[in-house]
Every structure is written in structure tokens, then in C-alpha cells.
Design a protein around this motif. Sequence first.
Motif, PDB file in Angstrom:
ATOM      1  N   GLY A 156       0.807  -1.213   0.000  1.00 47.36           N
ATOM      2  CA  GLY A 156       0.000   0.000   0.000  1.00 47.36           C
ATOM      3  C   GLY A 156       0.838   1.260   0.000  1.00 47.36           C
ATOM      4  N   SER A 157       0.346   2.297  -0.671  1.00 44.47           N
ATOM      5  CA  SER A 157       1.082   3.558  -0.755  1.00 44.47           C
ATOM      6  C   SER A 157       1.299   4.176   0.613  1.00 44.47           C
ATOM      7  CB  SER A 157       0.318   4.540  -1.651  1.00 44.47           C
ATOM      8  OG  SER A 157       0.265   4.053  -2.971  1.00 44.47           O
ATOM      9  N   TYR A 158       0.379   3.913   1.552  1.00 41.92           N
ATOM     10  CA  TYR A 158       0.492   4.483   2.897  1.00 41.92           C
ATOM     11  C   TYR A 158       0.643   3.381   3.947  1.00 41.92           C
ATOM     12  CZ  TYR A 158      -1.205   8.190  -0.022  1.00 41.92           C
ATOM     13  OH  TYR A 158      -1.341   9.076  -1.067  1.00 41.92           O
ATOM     14  N   LYS A 159       1.008   2.186   3.479  1.00 41.42           N
ATOM     15  CA  LYS A 159       1.347   1.038   4.334  1.00 41.42           C
ATOM     16  C   LYS A 159       0.182   0.585   5.220  1.00 41.42           C
ATOM     17  CE  LYS A 159       5.311   1.072   2.445  1.00 41.42           C
ATOM     18  NZ  LYS A 159       5.568   0.112   1.346  1.00 41.42           N
ATOM     19  N   ILE A 160      -1.022   0.845   4.780  1.00 39.95           N
ATOM     20  CA  ILE A 160      -2.186   0.355   5.526  1.00 39.95           C
ATOM     21  C   ILE A 160      -2.262  -1.172   5.451  1.00 39.95           C
ATOM     22  CG2 ILE A 160      -4.711   0.400   5.695  1.00 39.95           C
ATOM     23  CD1 ILE A 160      -3.450   3.051   6.458  1.00 39.95           C
ATOM     24  N   THR A 161      -1.848  -1.744   4.333  1.00 45.55           N
ATOM     25  CA  THR A 161      -1.969  -3.193   4.142  1.00 45.55           C
ATOM     26  C   THR A 161      -0.654  -3.922   4.392  1.00 45.55           C
ATOM     27  OG1 THR A 161      -1.670  -2.826   1.748  1.00 45.55           O
ATOM     28  CG2 THR A 161      -3.926  -3.023   2.567  1.00 45.55           C
ATOM     29  N   ALA A 162       0.251  -3.329   5.147  1.00 48.56           N
ATOM     30  CA  ALA A 162       1.546  -3.965   5.432  1.00 48.56           C
ATOM     31  C   ALA A 162       1.344  -5.328   6.086  1.00 48.56           C
ATOM     32  CB  ALA A 162       2.378  -3.065   6.336  1.00 48.56           C
ATOM     33  N   GLY A 163       1.988  -6.344   5.523  1.00 47.73           N
ATOM     34  CA  GLY A 163       1.955  -7.688   6.075  1.00 47.73           C
ATOM     35  C   GLY A 163       0.722  -8.501   5.726  1.00 47.73           C
ATOM     36  N   MET A 164      -0.235  -7.915   5.053  1.00 51.79           N
ATOM     37  CA  MET A 164      -1.506  -8.606   4.837  1.00 51.79           C
ATOM     38  C   MET A 164      -1.450  -9.608   3.689  1.00 51.79           C
ATOM     39  SD  MET A 164      -4.208  -5.568   5.825  1.00 51.79           S
ATOM     40  CE  MET A 164      -5.578  -6.663   6.154  1.00 51.79           C
ATOM     41  N   LEU A 165      -0.627  -9.344   2.687  1.00 52.48           N
ATOM     42  CA  LEU A 165      -0.475 -10.330   1.612  1.00 52.48           C
ATOM     43  C   LEU A 165       0.100 -11.632   2.164  1.00 52.48           C
ATOM     44  CD1 LEU A 165      -0.546 -11.134  -1.388  1.00 52.48           C
ATOM     45  CD2 LEU A 165       1.734 -10.094  -1.618  1.00 52.48           C
ATOM     46  N   LYS A 166       1.095 -11.521   3.021  1.00 56.14           N
ATOM     47  CA  LYS A 166       1.703 -12.707   3.624  1.00 56.14           C
ATOM     48  C   LYS A 166       0.699 -13.463   4.493  1.00 56.14           C
ATOM     49  CE  LYS A 166       5.632 -14.178   6.463  1.00 56.14           C
ATOM     50  NZ  LYS A 166       6.845 -13.723   7.205  1.00 56.14           N
ATOM     51  N   GLU A 167      -0.144 -12.729   5.207  1.00 57.94           N
ATOM     52  CA  GLU A 167      -1.093 -13.376   6.110  1.00 57.94           C
ATOM     53  C   GLU A 167      -2.279 -13.994   5.383  1.00 57.94           C
ATOM     54  OE1 GLU A 167      -3.684 -12.414  10.179  1.00 57.94           O
ATOM     55  OE2 GLU A 167      -2.502 -10.828   9.231  1.00 57.94           O
ATOM     56  N   PHE A 168      -2.806 -13.290   4.370  1.00 55.95           N
ATOM     57  CA  PHE A 168      -4.066 -13.729   3.758  1.00 55.95           C
ATOM     58  C   PHE A 168      -3.915 -14.277   2.343  1.00 55.95           C
ATOM     59  CE2 PHE A 168      -5.389 -10.603   6.966  1.00 55.95           C
ATOM     60  CZ  PHE A 168      -6.325 -11.352   7.663  1.00 55.95           C
ATOM     61  N   GLY A 169      -2.777 -14.033   1.702  1.00 57.69           N
ATOM     62  CA  GLY A 169      -2.545 -14.582   0.378  1.00 57.69           C
ATOM     63  C   GLY A 169      -3.136 -13.751  -0.740  1.00 57.69           C
ATOM     64  N   PRO A 170      -2.727 -14.046  -1.990  1.00 59.51           N
ATOM     65  CA  PRO A 170      -3.127 -13.222  -3.139  1.00 59.51           C
ATOM     66  C   PRO A 170      -4.595 -13.351  -3.518  1.00 59.51           C
ATOM     67  CG  PRO A 170      -1.869 -15.142  -3.850  1.00 59.51           C
ATOM     68  CD  PRO A 170      -1.778 -15.116  -2.358  1.00 59.51           C
TER      69      PRO A 170
END
Length: 330
Positions: free
Chosen positions: A36-50
Motif C-alpha cells: 500500500g502507498s500508505y502502508k495500511i496493508t503492510a503484512g496482509m499479503l503474507k497473512e491472507f494470500g493473493p
Amino acid sequence: MTVITYRQAVQDALREEMLHDPNVFLIGEEIGVFEGSYKITAGMLKEFGPKRIRDTPIAEEGFTGAAIGAAMVGLRPVVEIMTINFSLLALDQIVNHAAKIYGMFGGQARVPLVIRTPGGGGQQLGATHSQNIELYYAFVPGMKVVAPSTPADAKALMRAAIRDDDPVLVLENLALYNTTGEVPDEPERIEIGKAAIAREGRDVTVVAYSRMAVVAREAAERLAGEGIDVEVIDLRSLRPLDRGTIVESVKKTGCAVVLEDDWLTYGIGAEIAATISDGAFDWLDAPVRRVAMAEVPMPYAKTLETAALPSLDDAMSAIRETIDAVTRRA
């Protein structure tokens, strides 16, 4: 209660709702690998997947349309549009489809869609990246628009938006992301369409939302030292608009000042002033004053940008002038 940033509050709400409901997924530009441009979704791809964190091309109309279709068949998409300025590229999808499908087709389909997007100036991003155009969406029947000013409200209203069966635009403000505040450890329920009395007072009502609600609270605290008791109404929701809370406050204080970050002409403040005129005219001891940004495309130069934005001093001056007008009439 835990003290966290506005940014963290938004992320916590998204994560908790994704854990709560497998139908919730996020979609937008650079929200996965780049976080995310403002890092709101930091770490979420790793946790929830594509599958549930969907990176998209730079095509707001396309991915917003895809999210609307997903919502119609039972999913609960949360669209991140990098800034509210870019939502103009998806205006047809939002206004002519998301907002109208339920009404046009007799309730056969709903669109439980969230669009979260930051707006606001003050970051030297130029005229096309610094706008406050939430009015475009608050104007449209079928849409709901919320504009939290605190981390607690940001978290609670995001949760409420995701669980709502109608399309909701969640307006964030770039200037608020790093602000901090107490957030309840247990999930808080806030009704969309209900304003908050952020500070009780007896002398003047100040109505504001988003960044300007923060300015209103600071102005109220400073003016208390001058003997001016300010009541602050934080709208939190622009559609539905809590007209009742505004009117009852003005009936109590007898005067009002409206603070907004957008342009004065045809702005949110005009609707609030009309609401006060309709519901509390006989109680007014002074004209409703409005504080808004300069009616210019946002300048890039920092000194000009600062001059264009409504400030704490502007708010305090308007409140003092209103109190002076009441005193002169008395």
C-alpha cells in the motif's frame, strides 16, 4: 484502551474483519507486494494470500467495477483507491452503478462495497492530488459516506462500513494517518449516520469533520482559556447526515461555526448551514459562519498551500467573531 495511530486503527479494522468473514477481501493498486502507498496493508499479503489481497493494474474504473460485481454475488470487497482524486476515474462505476443498483432493480441485488481512500492537502502533492471532493459522493442517494477524525472512530466506522449492505465511501485524510488516540480493546459499535458530541459547551456550536474536527477540538481547548465554551460536533458521517444532533446543539448555544477542508461554494458547510436555518433559525443569535479553504486549485509551493488551507487561527477567529456578534446584539 490502547493508544495507536490512525493508520494502525484502519489496518486493525481491515484485518479483524477479514478474520471474521472469509467473504471480505481487499483490492487495489500496490496493496499486496508494495503493502500500500500508505502502508495500511503492510503484512496482509503474507497473512491472507493473493486471493484475498488483490493487486491490480492502474485502472480504477476496471477494478472498482470488478469489486461491484463481486459484491453483487455475495462477497464484501474493500477497494483501496490511492487518493480520492483518482476516484474520478471510477466515477461512473461508483455513481451510476454501485449507488443505484439496489434502487434500480427493486432490491434484487445489493452492493456491500467499501471504497476507502485518503484525501486532503498539506503534503505538497499539487492541485490534482490534494483535493477534498467527498461532496461528489455525499451528494449521491444510494451512497453512504463516512469521515472519521480519530483512530477510535476510524476503526469502528471501517468495521461498520464493511458490515453494511450498501456501498460506503470511507474518507481518510493524509494529515491524520500519523495522529494517535485511544482505541477500545473491545470492538466498538458506531452507527453510520450518527454524529458525535466531541466536546460539550454552552456558548457556540462548531460543526466539523475529518481533519477539521481535530482543528475544532484544539480551537475549543484554547478558547476555553479565554472564557469561550465551545461545543464541538464531529459529523463522522456525511451521508446520512445527523441533522438532529446539529440542530439540537445550535438550539442550546444560539450560534454556529462550520469548519471544512473543501471549497466554500456548494460545499458540505452550505448543507449544514441550510440545516441550521431550517431547524434552528429562531434560536440563532448570530449568522452561521463558515471556514473553508481558498477557492483555488491547491498550490504546490508550501507557503501558498498553507495559506490556502483553513487553519487553527482561522477557526479561532471565526469563533471569536461569532461570540462578538452575539455580545453586540445583547
